[in-house]
Design an enzyme around this catalytic site. Structure first.
Site, PDB file in Angstrom:
ATOM      1  CB  CYS A 128      26.331  43.907  42.877  1.00  0.00           C
ATOM      2  SG  CYS A 128      27.093  45.511  42.841  1.00  0.00           S
ATOM      3  NE  ARG A 146      32.767  50.912  40.009  1.00  0.00           N
ATOM      4  CZ  ARG A 146      31.524  50.601  39.614  1.00  0.00           C
ATOM      5  NH1 ARG A 146      30.759  51.534  39.087  1.00  0.00           N
ATOM      6  NH2 ARG A 146      31.047  49.388  39.779  1.00  0.00           N
ATOM      7  CG  HIS A 185      30.898  41.350  43.377  1.00  0.00           C
ATOM      8  ND1 HIS A 185      29.912  40.846  42.571  1.00  0.00           N
ATOM      9  CD2 HIS A 185      30.813  42.704  43.296  1.00  0.00           C
ATOM     10  CE1 HIS A 185      29.243  41.860  42.023  1.00  0.00           C
ATOM     11  NE2 HIS A 185      29.774  42.988  42.439  1.00  0.00           N
TER      12      HIS A 185
HETATM   13  N1  GLN Z   1      26.350  48.876  37.868  1.00  0.00           N
HETATM   14  C1  GLN Z   1      25.966  48.831  39.272  1.00  0.00           C
HETATM   15  C2  GLN Z   1      26.783  49.818  40.139  1.00  0.00           C
HETATM   16  O1  GLN Z   1      27.795  50.318  39.688  1.00  0.00           O
HETATM   17  C3  GLN Z   1      26.149  47.422  39.806  1.00  0.00           C
HETATM   18  C4  GLN Z   1      27.619  46.992  39.839  1.00  0.00           C
HETATM   19  C5  GLN Z   1      27.778  45.512  40.156  1.00  0.00           C
HETATM   20  O2  GLN Z   1      26.900  44.699  39.873  1.00  0.00           O
HETATM   21  N2  GLN Z   1      28.973  45.146  40.724  1.00  0.00           N
HETATM   22  O3  GLN Z   1      26.422  50.043  41.286  1.00  0.00           O
END
Ligand code: GLN
Length: 260
Positions: A104, A141, A211
């Site tokens: 990520c 998101r 993840h």
């Molecule tokens: N902050 C980054 C995003 O929102 C990465 C998020 C993460 O590492 N899960 O895409």
């Protein structure tokens, strides 16, 4: 991976990048899996931190987890904008084929740039042919369980095609023409929720939004990393002793069954 690994004095040094900052989403579990799967085979493992205050060069396997935009900015400040030594050393390791898993926010770092939710642009290392844009509050998101298929990439050798994980990112990543996706999305969003790609595969490096953490329920990928790291270090064809992965496969099946 099949047959036996002779139990010898093999050892691996795992370089964990910025653990004090890039650890928001539990990706530390990947380090635990790599350590255990080595130790169960008699391979000595040393985990060293590569961070704001510490850096080492003699590394056999790299790992960096995900985080929020704020932490990414701090790490970018250190990694990309103020420390030539670290940039040179990390770039050399990746280009020399040291295997690495970048999850990520870490994955985003290795591209050309990450345009954060507040519209600031965080420069990347430009090693992966891709860039990432986070639309912030303008779009939702990308969150949820994800199932991907790796059958058309390096991993199809396992006869295994599906991997499971969890994604939580605002950033949308777009691969360039020379980039090879790590996987294709079966369920979930992946790189950007539009083109069906997930992650990137570059030399022995994998960038991914999975993840979960990724490796506990997908042990084949953990073994791919261990074998690649040993082959690179000892310049030897490595076949890892098979482990009993029945619990891991049951956990994976449980996630896959929620999708059928
Ligand atoms: N902050 C980054 C995003 O929102 C990465 C998020 C993460 O590492 N899960 O895409």
């Amino acid at each position: 991976m099949n047959s036996k690994l002779r139990i010898t004095n093999y050892e691996l040094r795992i370089g964990w990048l910025y653990p004090e900052l890039m650890s928001t989403y539990g990706d530390y579990g990947n380090i635990i899996v790599l350590q255990r799967r080595c130790e169960w085979r008699g391979i000595n493992v040393d985990v060293v931190h590569l961070s704001l205050s510490k850096w080492e060069k003699d590394i056999d396997l790299l790992f960096m987890g995900g985080a929020q935009d704020k932490e990414q900015e701090i790490v970018s400040e250190d990694l990309v904008q103020s420390s030539k030594l670290k940039v040179k050393s990390l770039t050399k390791m990746i280009e020399d084929g040291i295997p690495g898993l970048y999850i990520c926010g870490a994955y985003q770092f290795l591209g050309q740039y990450y345009k954060a939710a507040d519209e600031t642009t965080i420069p990347g290392l430009g090693i992966f042919d891709m860039y990432t844009v986070n639309p912030g509050k303008h779009e939702k998101r990308l969150i949820g369980d994800i199932i991907v298929d790796v059958s058309n990439s390096t991993f199809s050798e396992f006869g295994y095609t599906q991997l499971v994980g969890f994604e939580n990112h605002g950033g949308r990543t777009y691969l360039g023409k020379s980039a090879t996706p790590f996987a294709h999305v079966v369920k979930g969003f992946g790189n950007n929720g539009e083109d069906g790609t997930e992650g990137i595969l570059y030399k022995n490096s994998i960038g991914s939004y999975l993840h979960g953490p990724l490796l506990p329920k997908n042990p084949e990928i953990a073994d791919w990393f261990i074998a690649k790291a040993l082959e690179h270090k000892y310049n030897d064809e490595i076949t890892l002793q098979a482990l009993d992965d029945s619990w891991e496969q049951q956990a994976k099946k449980a996630v896959l069954s929620t999708y059928e």
